[in-house]
Write a protein that holds these residues in place. Sequence first.
Motif, mmCIF file in Angstrom:
data_model
loop_
_atom_site.group_PDB
_atom_site.id
_atom_site.type_symbol
_atom_site.label_atom_id
_atom_site.label_comp_id
_atom_site.label_asym_id
_atom_site.label_seq_id
_atom_site.Cartn_x
_atom_site.Cartn_y
_atom_site.Cartn_z
ATOM 1 N N LEU A 119 0.839 -1.206 0.000
ATOM 2 C CA LEU A 119 0.000 0.000 0.000
ATOM 3 C C LEU A 119 0.870 1.250 0.000
ATOM 4 C CD1 LEU A 119 -2.947 -0.852 2.409
ATOM 5 C CD2 LEU A 119 -3.047 -0.497 -0.059
ATOM 6 N N GLU A 120 1.949 1.200 0.742
ATOM 7 C CA GLU A 120 2.869 2.340 0.761
ATOM 8 C C GLU A 120 3.500 2.533 -0.616
ATOM 9 O OE1 GLU A 120 6.688 4.011 3.314
ATOM 10 O OE2 GLU A 120 5.869 2.048 3.785
ATOM 11 N N ALA A 121 3.914 1.450 -1.243
ATOM 12 C CA ALA A 121 4.552 1.531 -2.557
ATOM 13 C C ALA A 121 3.580 1.989 -3.643
ATOM 14 C CB ALA A 121 5.151 0.175 -2.935
ATOM 15 N N MET A 122 2.287 1.695 -3.466
ATOM 16 C CA MET A 122 1.290 2.039 -4.492
ATOM 17 C C MET A 122 0.578 3.353 -4.189
ATOM 18 S SD MET A 122 -0.424 -1.649 -5.480
ATOM 19 C CE MET A 122 -1.538 -1.575 -4.116
ATOM 20 N N GLU A 123 0.982 4.043 -3.175
ATOM 21 C CA GLU A 123 0.289 5.258 -2.764
ATOM 22 C C GLU A 123 0.138 6.269 -3.900
ATOM 23 O OE1 GLU A 123 1.614 8.269 0.425
ATOM 24 O OE2 GLU A 123 0.566 6.602 1.410
ATOM 25 N N HIS A 124 1.154 6.391 -4.732
ATOM 26 C CA HIS A 124 1.078 7.355 -5.832
ATOM 27 C C HIS A 124 0.035 6.949 -6.874
ATOM 28 C CE1 HIS A 124 3.780 4.292 -7.454
ATOM 29 N NE2 HIS A 124 3.534 4.784 -8.653
ATOM 30 N N ILE A 125 -0.339 5.669 -6.904
ATOM 31 C CA ILE A 125 -1.367 5.198 -7.830
ATOM 32 C C ILE A 125 -2.738 5.271 -7.166
ATOM 33 C CG2 ILE A 125 -2.255 3.186 -9.084
ATOM 34 C CD1 ILE A 125 0.658 2.309 -9.433
ATOM 35 N N HIS A 130 -7.342 12.240 1.950
ATOM 36 C CA HIS A 130 -7.197 12.733 3.312
ATOM 37 C C HIS A 130 -5.777 13.268 3.518
ATOM 38 C CE1 HIS A 130 -7.717 13.116 7.550
ATOM 39 N NE2 HIS A 130 -7.025 12.059 7.893
ATOM 40 N N GLU A 131 -5.680 14.405 4.127
ATOM 41 C CA GLU A 131 -4.379 14.944 4.498
ATOM 42 C C GLU A 131 -4.045 14.435 5.901
ATOM 43 O OE1 GLU A 131 -2.150 16.803 2.801
ATOM 44 O OE2 GLU A 131 -3.464 16.500 1.064
ATOM 45 N N TYR A 132 -2.895 13.843 6.051
ATOM 46 C CA TYR A 132 -2.507 13.273 7.339
ATOM 47 C C TYR A 132 -1.677 14.269 8.133
ATOM 48 C CZ TYR A 132 -4.244 9.027 5.294
ATOM 49 O OH TYR A 132 -5.062 8.106 4.719
ATOM 50 N N GLN A 133 -1.856 14.210 9.439
ATOM 51 C CA GLN A 133 -1.131 15.092 10.343
ATOM 52 C C GLN A 133 0.353 14.739 10.386
ATOM 53 O OE1 GLN A 133 -2.509 17.630 12.154
ATOM 54 N NE2 GLN A 133 -4.438 17.283 11.109
ATOM 55 N N SER A 134 0.640 13.439 10.271
ATOM 56 C CA SER A 134 2.025 12.994 10.411
ATOM 57 C C SER A 134 2.230 11.683 9.660
ATOM 58 C CB SER A 134 2.346 12.774 11.892
ATOM 59 O OG SER A 134 1.587 11.682 12.384
ATOM 60 N N GLU A 135 3.481 11.287 9.539
ATOM 61 C CA GLU A 135 3.809 9.997 8.933
ATOM 62 C C GLU A 135 3.259 8.845 9.778
ATOM 63 O OE1 GLU A 135 5.099 8.691 6.005
ATOM 64 O OE2 GLU A 135 4.746 10.760 5.398
ATOM 65 N N ILE A 136 3.243 9.028 11.094
ATOM 66 C CA ILE A 136 2.712 7.996 11.992
ATOM 67 C C ILE A 136 1.227 7.778 11.701
ATOM 68 C CG2 ILE A 136 2.147 7.473 14.409
ATOM 69 C CD1 ILE A 136 5.072 7.062 13.827
ATOM 70 N N GLU A 137 0.469 8.873 11.574
ATOM 71 C CA GLU A 137 -0.955 8.763 11.270
ATOM 72 C C GLU A 137 -1.158 8.063 9.921
ATOM 73 O OE1 GLU A 137 -4.745 11.675 11.627
ATOM 74 O OE2 GLU A 137 -3.216 12.319 10.188
ATOM 75 N N LYS A 138 -0.360 8.410 8.956
ATOM 76 C CA LYS A 138 -0.433 7.804 7.629
ATOM 77 C C LYS A 138 -0.127 6.303 7.711
ATOM 78 C CE LYS A 138 1.009 9.606 3.254
ATOM 79 N NZ LYS A 138 2.062 10.332 2.546
ATOM 80 N N ASP A 139 0.866 5.951 8.512
ATOM 81 C CA ASP A 139 1.248 4.550 8.683
ATOM 82 C C ASP A 139 0.112 3.749 9.327
ATOM 83 O OD1 ASP A 139 3.109 2.388 8.502
ATOM 84 O OD2 ASP A 139 3.576 2.656 10.631
ATOM 85 N N TYR A 140 -0.522 4.332 10.348
ATOM 86 C CA TYR A 140 -1.652 3.645 10.981
ATOM 87 C C TYR A 140 -2.819 3.490 10.001
ATOM 88 C CZ TYR A 140 0.200 3.360 15.704
ATOM 89 O OH TYR A 140 0.936 3.020 16.808
#
Length: 179
Positions: A119-125, A130-140
């Motif tokens: 999912l991380e690798a395909m994020e650009h696709i 949603h705008e995330y507050q932080s990388e941690i929030e995005k990871d969760y």
Amino acid sequence: MSTRVNPIAQRSKKWLCDALIELLQEKPYSAITITEMCDKAGLVRKTFYRNFTSKESVLVEIIDLMFQDFFEYISDQNLGPHEMPLAYFTFWEKHNVFLHILIENQLFGLLNDQYVLYLEAMEHIIGTKHEYQSEIEKDYMRTMVAAGLWSILKKWIIRGCTESKEEMAKMTLDFFDIE
């Protein structure tokens, strides 16, 4: 600096992956030995350990190759968020025998572990609305989405894919509130 791929090593890895898939169709994962895999692949144990650390690492390689195929498929199709769920279920339906084997051998969790990475690798696709507050929030969030997709897929496979790919795609769009 480019990394050269050794074609002999790639071929050996493929043969070992194919051997494990064949053996999994004959017997439980726990009953398969590395020696058996090597014999089936026509390779020696030394070759196995040059390419893998365990039987599980072979399964992870198989799953990684499937995800790479999926990634190429969706990249080639230039799909948007609305088309992605149908592509997802269409792709995995083709691999339902393998998925059943993972479920029967209580190894389906390996798929979820890899989901987060992909999912991380395909994020650009896939994109995100949603705008995330932080990388941690995005990871969760990726972890939650991966677990949701994994659970839906597992339930669908266990139910024998009785719902159509289109029905599953619509439900997924609804569940994830993709407009």
